[in-house]
Motif scaffolding. Sequence first.
Motif, PDB file in Angstrom:
ATOM      1  N   UNK A  49      23.894 -82.771  26.027  1.00  8.80           N
ATOM      2  CA  UNK A  49      22.893 -83.766  26.373  1.00  8.80           C
ATOM      3  C   UNK A  49      21.527 -83.314  25.877  1.00  8.80           C
ATOM      4  N   UNK A  50      20.841 -84.186  25.167  1.00 13.61           N
ATOM      5  CA  UNK A  50      19.538 -83.852  24.612  1.00 13.61           C
ATOM      6  C   UNK A  50      18.456 -84.649  25.325  1.00 13.61           C
ATOM      7  N   UNK A  51      17.933 -84.093  26.394  1.00 16.18           N
ATOM      8  CA  UNK A  51      16.907 -84.763  27.189  1.00 16.18           C
ATOM      9  C   UNK A  51      15.600 -84.939  26.421  1.00 16.18           C
ATOM     10  N   UNK A  52      15.402 -84.161  25.365  1.00  8.35           N
ATOM     11  CA  UNK A  52      14.144 -84.221  24.619  1.00  8.35           C
ATOM     12  C   UNK A  52      14.015 -85.490  23.781  1.00  8.35           C
ATOM     13  N   UNK A  53      15.136 -86.137  23.476  1.00 10.24           N
ATOM     14  CA  UNK A  53      15.076 -87.340  22.647  1.00 10.24           C
ATOM     15  C   UNK A  53      15.732 -88.557  23.293  1.00 10.24           C
TER      16      UNK A  53
ATOM     17  N   UNK B 156      14.406 -98.004  25.112  1.00  8.09           N
ATOM     18  CA  UNK B 156      14.773 -96.622  25.397  1.00  8.09           C
ATOM     19  C   UNK B 156      13.741 -95.637  24.852  1.00  8.09           C
ATOM     20  N   UNK B 157      13.263 -95.878  23.630  1.00  8.71           N
ATOM     21  CA  UNK B 157      12.265 -94.979  23.048  1.00  8.71           C
ATOM     22  C   UNK B 157      10.966 -95.040  23.856  1.00  8.71           C
ATOM     23  N   UNK B 158      10.551 -96.248  24.207  1.00  9.27           N
ATOM     24  CA  UNK B 158       9.348 -96.395  25.019  1.00  9.27           C
ATOM     25  C   UNK B 158       9.526 -95.723  26.368  1.00  9.27           C
ATOM     26  N   UNK B 159      10.669 -95.955  26.990  1.00 13.43           N
ATOM     27  CA  UNK B 159      10.946 -95.437  28.322  1.00 13.43           C
ATOM     28  C   UNK B 159      10.972 -93.917  28.331  1.00 13.43           C
ATOM     29  N   UNK B 160      11.584 -93.313  27.329  1.00 11.95           N
ATOM     30  CA  UNK B 160      11.650 -91.857  27.254  1.00 11.95           C
ATOM     31  C   UNK B 160      10.241 -91.266  27.228  1.00 11.95           C
ATOM     32  N   UNK B 161       9.400 -91.798  26.349  1.00 11.17           N
ATOM     33  CA  UNK B 161       8.017 -91.311  26.247  1.00 11.17           C
ATOM     34  C   UNK B 161       7.248 -91.576  27.536  1.00 11.17           C
TER      35      UNK B 161
ATOM     36  N   UNK C 142       1.884 -83.665  37.225  1.00  9.86           N
ATOM     37  CA  UNK C 142       1.840 -82.213  37.335  1.00  9.86           C
ATOM     38  C   UNK C 142       3.018 -81.501  36.717  1.00  9.86           C
ATOM     39  N   UNK C 143       3.794 -82.198  35.922  1.00  5.23           N
ATOM     40  CA  UNK C 143       4.946 -81.572  35.272  1.00  5.23           C
ATOM     41  C   UNK C 143       4.577 -80.870  33.986  1.00  5.23           C
ATOM     42  N   UNK C 144       5.235 -79.768  33.727  1.00  2.00           N
ATOM     43  CA  UNK C 144       5.071 -79.020  32.486  1.00  2.00           C
ATOM     44  C   UNK C 144       5.999 -79.648  31.453  1.00  2.00           C
ATOM     45  N   UNK C 145       5.424 -80.456  30.583  1.00  6.10           N
ATOM     46  CA  UNK C 145       6.190 -81.145  29.531  1.00  6.10           C
ATOM     47  C   UNK C 145       5.620 -80.685  28.202  1.00  6.10           C
ATOM     48  N   UNK C 146       6.482 -80.227  27.278  1.00  6.23           N
ATOM     49  CA  UNK C 146       5.989 -79.787  25.971  1.00  6.23           C
ATOM     50  C   UNK C 146       5.119 -80.850  25.305  1.00  6.23           C
ATOM     51  N   UNK C 147       3.979 -80.420  24.752  1.00  6.84           N
ATOM     52  CA  UNK C 147       3.025 -81.337  24.131  1.00  6.84           C
ATOM     53  C   UNK C 147       3.655 -82.163  23.008  1.00  6.84           C
ATOM     54  N   UNK C 148       4.572 -81.564  22.265  1.00  7.03           N
ATOM     55  CA  UNK C 148       5.175 -82.304  21.148  1.00  7.03           C
ATOM     56  C   UNK C 148       6.040 -83.477  21.620  1.00  7.03           C
ATOM     57  N   UNK C 149       6.426 -83.489  22.884  1.00  6.23           N
ATOM     58  CA  UNK C 149       7.213 -84.605  23.423  1.00  6.23           C
ATOM     59  C   UNK C 149       6.321 -85.714  23.979  1.00  6.23           C
ATOM     60  N   UNK C 150       5.034 -85.437  24.054  1.00  6.69           N
ATOM     61  CA  UNK C 150       4.106 -86.417  24.616  1.00  6.69           C
ATOM     62  C   UNK C 150       3.379 -87.213  23.546  1.00  6.69           C
ATOM     63  N   UNK C 151       3.577 -86.871  22.278  1.00 13.38           N
ATOM     64  CA  UNK C 151       2.887 -87.565  21.184  1.00 13.38           C
ATOM     65  C   UNK C 151       3.455 -88.937  20.931  1.00 13.38           C
TER      66      UNK C 151
END
Length: 126
Positions: free
Chosen positions: A59-63, A102-107, A117-126
């Motif tokens: 499972x790839x939660x990042x995408x 789905x793409x909108x929802x993931x972002x 307050x969650x630690x989310x990698x910056x590259x996933x927030x772009x």
Amino acid sequence: MGLFSTILEKLGFGGAQAAPAPDATAVAPANAAPASQAISVVDVAGQLEQKAAANPQKLNWKTSIVDLMKLLDMDSGLGARKELATELGCPADKMGDSAQMNMWLHKAVLARLAENGGNVPADLLD
């Protein structure tokens, strides 16, 4: 309780209430402390990586919002995703196309986790 609140709980945000959507019209009192001061950081990335490593499925939660929801033992079906997208304010033009939604929802989910307050990698927030 909304689906996003369930996500917060499953990631250990405690009794945290979801931060209002960016377009919310509520105004905080002038003497109130900024919300960021009251929020403790939750290692979202670390928790999801651990869950992914322990899960027999790849499972790839990042995408994938579907994979992210599966890692949290939530219903990841189209109905649940539409409900979550509606809750988070998905634009109507994206709701009719599940891939765009789905793409909108993931972002949106990752951005809202960071806002809460969650630690989310910056590259996933772009």
